[in-house]
Scaffold this motif. Structure first.
Motif, PDB file in Angstrom:
ATOM      1  N   LEU A   1      13.555   0.526   0.920  1.00 33.95           N
ATOM      2  CA  LEU A   1      12.391   0.686   1.786  1.00 33.95           C
ATOM      3  C   LEU A   1      12.845   1.247   3.124  1.00 33.95           C
ATOM      4  CD1 LEU A   1      10.592  -2.759   1.263  1.00 33.95           C
ATOM      5  CD2 LEU A   1      10.018  -0.599   0.172  1.00 33.95           C
ATOM      6  N   VAL A   2      11.938   1.926   3.776  1.00 39.06           N
ATOM      7  CA  VAL A   2      12.178   2.337   5.156  1.00 39.06           C
ATOM      8  C   VAL A   2      11.208   1.543   6.027  1.00 39.06           C
ATOM      9  CG1 VAL A   2      13.032   4.632   4.635  1.00 39.06           C
ATOM     10  CG2 VAL A   2      10.568   4.280   4.893  1.00 39.06           C
ATOM     11  N   PRO A   3      11.483   1.418   7.307  1.00 36.05           N
ATOM     12  CA  PRO A   3      12.543   2.033   8.103  1.00 36.05           C
ATOM     13  C   PRO A   3      13.888   1.340   7.924  1.00 36.05           C
ATOM     14  CG  PRO A   3      11.309   0.531   9.449  1.00 36.05           C
ATOM     15  CD  PRO A   3      10.621   0.547   8.120  1.00 36.05           C
TER      16      PRO A   3
ATOM     17  N   HIS B   1       0.830  -1.199   0.000  1.00 32.96           N
ATOM     18  CA  HIS B   1       0.000   0.000   0.000  1.00 32.96           C
ATOM     19  C   HIS B   1       0.861   1.245   0.000  1.00 32.96           C
ATOM     20  CE1 HIS B   1       0.727   0.069   4.369  1.00 32.96           C
ATOM     21  NE2 HIS B   1       0.496   1.357   4.239  1.00 32.96           N
ATOM     22  N   CYS B   2       2.032   1.151   0.678  1.00 34.09           N
ATOM     23  CA  CYS B   2       2.922   2.307   0.711  1.00 34.09           C
ATOM     24  C   CYS B   2       3.412   2.632  -0.698  1.00 34.09           C
ATOM     25  CB  CYS B   2       4.109   2.060   1.621  1.00 34.09           C
ATOM     26  SG  CYS B   2       3.624   1.953   3.322  1.00 34.09           S
ATOM     27  N   GLU B   3       3.624   1.567  -1.500  1.00 38.83           N
ATOM     28  CA  GLU B   3       4.098   1.820  -2.856  1.00 38.83           C
ATOM     29  C   GLU B   3       3.031   2.574  -3.625  1.00 38.83           C
ATOM     30  OE1 GLU B   3       6.221  -1.463  -4.904  1.00 38.83           O
ATOM     31  OE2 GLU B   3       5.665  -2.533  -3.106  1.00 38.83           O
TER      32      GLU B   3
ATOM     33  N   MET C   1       1.864 -10.391  11.461  1.00 38.17           N
ATOM     34  CA  MET C   1       1.607  -9.043  10.942  1.00 38.17           C
ATOM     35  C   MET C   1       2.627  -8.662   9.881  1.00 38.17           C
ATOM     36  SD  MET C   1       0.294  -6.167  10.501  1.00 38.17           S
ATOM     37  CE  MET C   1      -1.188  -6.343  11.463  1.00 38.17           C
ATOM     38  N   HIS C   2       3.868  -8.989  10.142  1.00 40.39           N
ATOM     39  CA  HIS C   2       4.937  -8.596   9.222  1.00 40.39           C
ATOM     40  C   HIS C   2       4.766  -9.263   7.854  1.00 40.39           C
ATOM     41  CE1 HIS C   2       9.294  -8.565   7.935  1.00 40.39           C
ATOM     42  NE2 HIS C   2       9.107  -7.307   8.265  1.00 40.39           N
ATOM     43  N   ALA C   3       4.316 -10.509   7.870  1.00 37.15           N
ATOM     44  CA  ALA C   3       4.272 -11.273   6.623  1.00 37.15           C
ATOM     45  C   ALA C   3       2.898 -11.272   5.963  1.00 37.15           C
ATOM     46  CB  ALA C   3       4.678 -12.719   6.914  1.00 37.15           C
TER      47      ALA C   3
HETATM   48  N1  GSH Z   1       8.879  -5.523   5.142  1.00 39.06           N
HETATM   49  C1  GSH Z   1       9.394  -4.174   5.198  1.00 39.06           C
HETATM   50  C2  GSH Z   1       8.324  -3.231   4.672  1.00 39.06           C
HETATM   51  C3  GSH Z   1       8.804  -1.818   4.591  1.00 39.06           C
HETATM   52  C4  GSH Z   1       7.952  -0.964   3.688  1.00 39.06           C
HETATM   53  O1  GSH Z   1       7.089  -1.444   2.939  1.00 39.06           O
HETATM   54  N2  GSH Z   1       8.193   0.334   3.755  1.00 39.06           N
HETATM   55  C5  GSH Z   1       7.489   1.279   2.920  1.00 39.06           C
HETATM   56  C6  GSH Z   1       7.008   2.469   3.750  1.00 39.06           C
HETATM   57  S1  GSH Z   1       5.702   2.041   4.866  1.00 39.06           S
HETATM   58  C7  GSH Z   1       8.459   1.860   1.900  1.00 39.06           C
HETATM   59  O2  GSH Z   1       9.594   2.128   2.225  1.00 39.06           O
HETATM   60  N3  GSH Z   1       8.011   2.036   0.659  1.00 39.06           N
HETATM   61  C8  GSH Z   1       8.858   2.631  -0.332  1.00 39.06           C
HETATM   62  C9  GSH Z   1       8.328   2.533  -1.684  1.00 39.06           C
HETATM   63  O3  GSH Z   1       7.277   1.927  -1.825  1.00 39.06           O
HETATM   64  O4  GSH Z   1       8.949   3.074  -2.585  1.00 39.06           O
HETATM   65  C10 GSH Z   1       9.770  -3.896   6.640  1.00 39.06           C
HETATM   66  O5  GSH Z   1       9.419  -4.701   7.482  1.00 39.06           O
HETATM   67  O6  GSH Z   1      10.461  -2.941   6.953  1.00 39.06           O
END
Ligand code: GSH
Length: 261
Positions: A98-100, A3-5, A146-148
């Motif tokens: 990706l962050v964090p 969703h962040c993407e 939750m993570h997966a």
């Molecule tokens: N599985 C990763 C998911 C991290 C993630 O999806 N981060 C999103 C922000 S909530 C992000 O950086 N998205 C960048 C992008 O979509 O370009 C984790 O646990 O850190």
């Protein structure tokens, strides 16, 4: 697509139209006088947590809560991922882009669950994991779940702390995920007595589920009394309240996304 993407793609569009100001750098967090002296003398490792939008980035929120729970002294670096220059810089920091991402004492960690495990190992007295072996296994299981998973919930109800859509019609595909979250919470709260999932103090599981509480509030998801009391507790958790206040002060990024709901 995460969703962040989706959100960041829309942000790119918003930026092209010239409406999105850069995200603020939240700067160093407050440190106590002894900590500052120790840091100046090089007695403490400095840590930097790289995050993106406080309003939209649920993984950033989770990692930030975990750092606060660990009692880590850390600086926050905020990056706006849609900006090509920032993406190039972030790629150097985080191979997943990706962050964090947490950097501490030589360790570079770019995944939230790995950050949680790293902090639990480095600060064993902070209580990120329960002391009891069986509870610890349970805590890891629901944190991992939750993570997966919960893809439908996360994509149908993106975190948006500034918004409130009480009449929002939740996509049917997300309902099994929502029911599963309620079941997890009720199981933990009735087994361990609350108010947090594993008892009196928050653990990594509470950090993992905290953004879900905000989503239920933002989109007016109907919740039972036990789950509602848990969400209230999470929203009043001082670290959470601090994050939400900072998110609300952040410049608006995604007018198009907001307009669609
Ligand atoms: N599985 C990763 C998911 C991290 C993630 O999806 N981060 C999103 C922000 S909530 C992000 O950086 N998205 C960048 C992008 O979509 O370009 C984790 O646990 O850190």
């Amino acid at each position: 697509m995460l969703h962040c993407e989706m959100i960041y793609l829309v942000t790119v569009a918003a930026r092209r139209k010239g409406h999105s100001p850069p995200l603020p750098d939240c700067g160093p967090l407050v440190t106590g006088p002894l900590v500052k002296v120790a840091a100046r003398r090089g007695l403490m490792a400095t840590a930097t947590l790289t995050i993106s939008s406080r309003n939209y980035s649920s993984w950033s929120l989770r990692a930030w809560l975990l750092c606060k729970m660990a009692g880590l002294e850390f600086k926050v670096k905020t990056v706006s991922i849609d900006d090509p220059t920032n993406r190039a810089e972030l790629l150097l920091l985080s191979p997943s882009v990706l962050v964090p991402r947490l950097e501490h004492d030589g360790a570079k960690i770019w995944d939230t669950l790995s950050i949680a495990e790293y902090l639990a190992e480095t600060f064993p007295d902070a209580g990120l994991l329960p002391k009891d072996r069986v509870l610890r296994a349970h805590c890891r299981s629901i944190s991992g779940e939750m993570h997966a998973g919960f893809y439908n919930l996360r994509s149908a109800l993106p975190m948006n702390l500034k918004a409130h859509y009480p009449e929002f019609k939740t996509w049917a595909g997300a309902k099994p995920d929502i029911a599963r979250v309620f079941a997890i919470w009720q199981d933990c709260l009735s087994t361990y007595g609350g108010p947090f999932l594993f008892g009196k103090k928050p653990t990594m599981a509470d950090a993992m589920y905290a953004p879900v509480c905000t989503r239920f509030l933002t989109y007016g998801v109907m919740i039972d009394d036990v789950s509602k009391a848990y969400c209230d507790k999470i929203m009043k958790w001082p670290a959470m309240a601090e994050w939400v206040e900072a998110a609300k002060a952040e410049p608006d990024e995604l007018e198009e996304v907001d307009a669609e709901f």
